[in-house]
Design a protein around this motif. Structure first.
Motif, short mmCIF file in Angstrom:
data_model
loop_
_atom_site.label_atom_id
_atom_site.label_comp_id
_atom_site.label_asym_id
_atom_site.label_seq_id
_atom_site.Cartn_x
_atom_site.Cartn_y
_atom_site.Cartn_z
N GLN A 62 0.83 -1.21 0.00
CA GLN A 62 0.00 0.00 0.00
C GLN A 62 0.86 1.26 0.00
OE1 GLN A 62 -2.29 -1.42 3.39
NE2 GLN A 62 -4.10 -1.62 2.12
N GLN A 99 -2.93 -1.21 -5.13
CA GLN A 99 -4.30 -1.20 -4.62
C GLN A 99 -4.72 -2.61 -4.19
OE1 GLN A 99 -6.20 1.76 -4.37
NE2 GLN A 99 -4.16 2.58 -4.82
N ASN A 131 -2.61 4.10 -13.75
CA ASN A 131 -2.28 4.74 -12.48
C ASN A 131 -0.78 5.00 -12.32
OD1 ASN A 131 -4.98 4.63 -11.79
ND2 ASN A 131 -4.78 2.69 -10.71
N SER A 147 -4.58 7.13 -2.49
CA SER A 147 -3.84 6.08 -3.21
C SER A 147 -3.54 4.92 -2.29
CB SER A 147 -2.55 6.64 -3.77
OG SER A 147 -1.69 7.07 -2.74
#
Length: 236
Positions: A169, A174, A201, A236
């Motif tokens: 993380q 994700q 991303n 995020s």
């Protein structure tokens, strides 16, 4: 959403998609570390010394084997990794000392779909909470997305491995879910947590890593001023 000739929803077409090259023998060099292909005979003695800096074998609890008790045992383990055609094994060298301080691999590589995993992460105490640990992952992600053109990079870990979950993380992966009873390892059940980063991303994540790596974010002692999370996009 695309609709086929039967009125069914299907995935969006990938125009001019083609299979991508597999990671090959690469050297990835950054500010703090260099990643080079594993050479068991060359690297085992220095890696054994680095791993033995830990007072016990707890760093190996969630790996597929326990910490080797001798240089020869580690050499055999590294030779097995090196002989596995499914793995692209890398050694992390600390640029300050030019010594190997950990190992990692590209694995579960699916060239046809542009998907791979970063795994077999085995850092020694010389990498723990050091800038080279974060930079090593950045170099692998940059190679995956910018140089190879892959669409997806995965990170998987034992669901009970809190440090690995936190690392995933922190690096911007994700969480995608938990696969119950996914493996039996060391005679124990393992539920596996899946994390991933996709190409759309990556530009934001790359900017965060590069902001963190900027010279102005490090003092004269080489210590970071702000953590990577300070540069990550919200949520995020």
């Amino acid at each position: 959403m695309a609709i086929n000739q039967y009125g069914q929803p299907v995935g969006e077409p990938l125009v001019q998609w083609h299979a991508l090259p597999r990671p090959q023998e690469v050297t990835l060099t950054g500010k703090f570390c260099r990643l080079a292909m594993l050479d068991a005979e060359r690297d085992f003695a220095a890696l054994f010394a680095a791993y033995q800096l830990a007072p016990d074998g707890r760093d190996w609890t969630y790996l597929m084997r326990e910490r080797p008790d001798s240089p020869q045992e580690l050499c055999a383990h590294l030779e097995n990794l090196q002989a596995n055609p499914a793995l692209v094994n890398l050694v992390v060298f600390d640029l300050a000392t030019d010594l190997p301080v950990g190992t990692v691999a590209f694995m579960r590589i699916e060239e046809a779909s542009g998907v791979l995993e970063i795994g077999h992460v085995c850092w020694s105490p010389l990498m723990k909470q050091r800038s080279c640990a974060t930079e090593a992952i950045y170099l692998m992600l940059r190679h995956t997305f910018d140089e190879l053109g892959y669409r997806r990079c995965e990170w998987k870990c034992d669901s009970l491995n809190a440090p690995s979950r936190q690392a995933a993380q922190r690096f911007g992966f994700q969480y995608e879910g938990r696969f119950m009873q996914a493996l039996v390892t060391k005679g124990r059940n393992r539920d596996t947590d899946w994390f991933a980063m996709i190409d759309q991303n990556w530009p934001q994540m790359r900017s965060a890593f590069e902001g963190w790596l900027a010279d102005e974010n490090f003092g004269s002692d080489g210590q970071q001023i702000q953590r990577l999370q300070a540069f990550m996009p919200p949520n995020s």
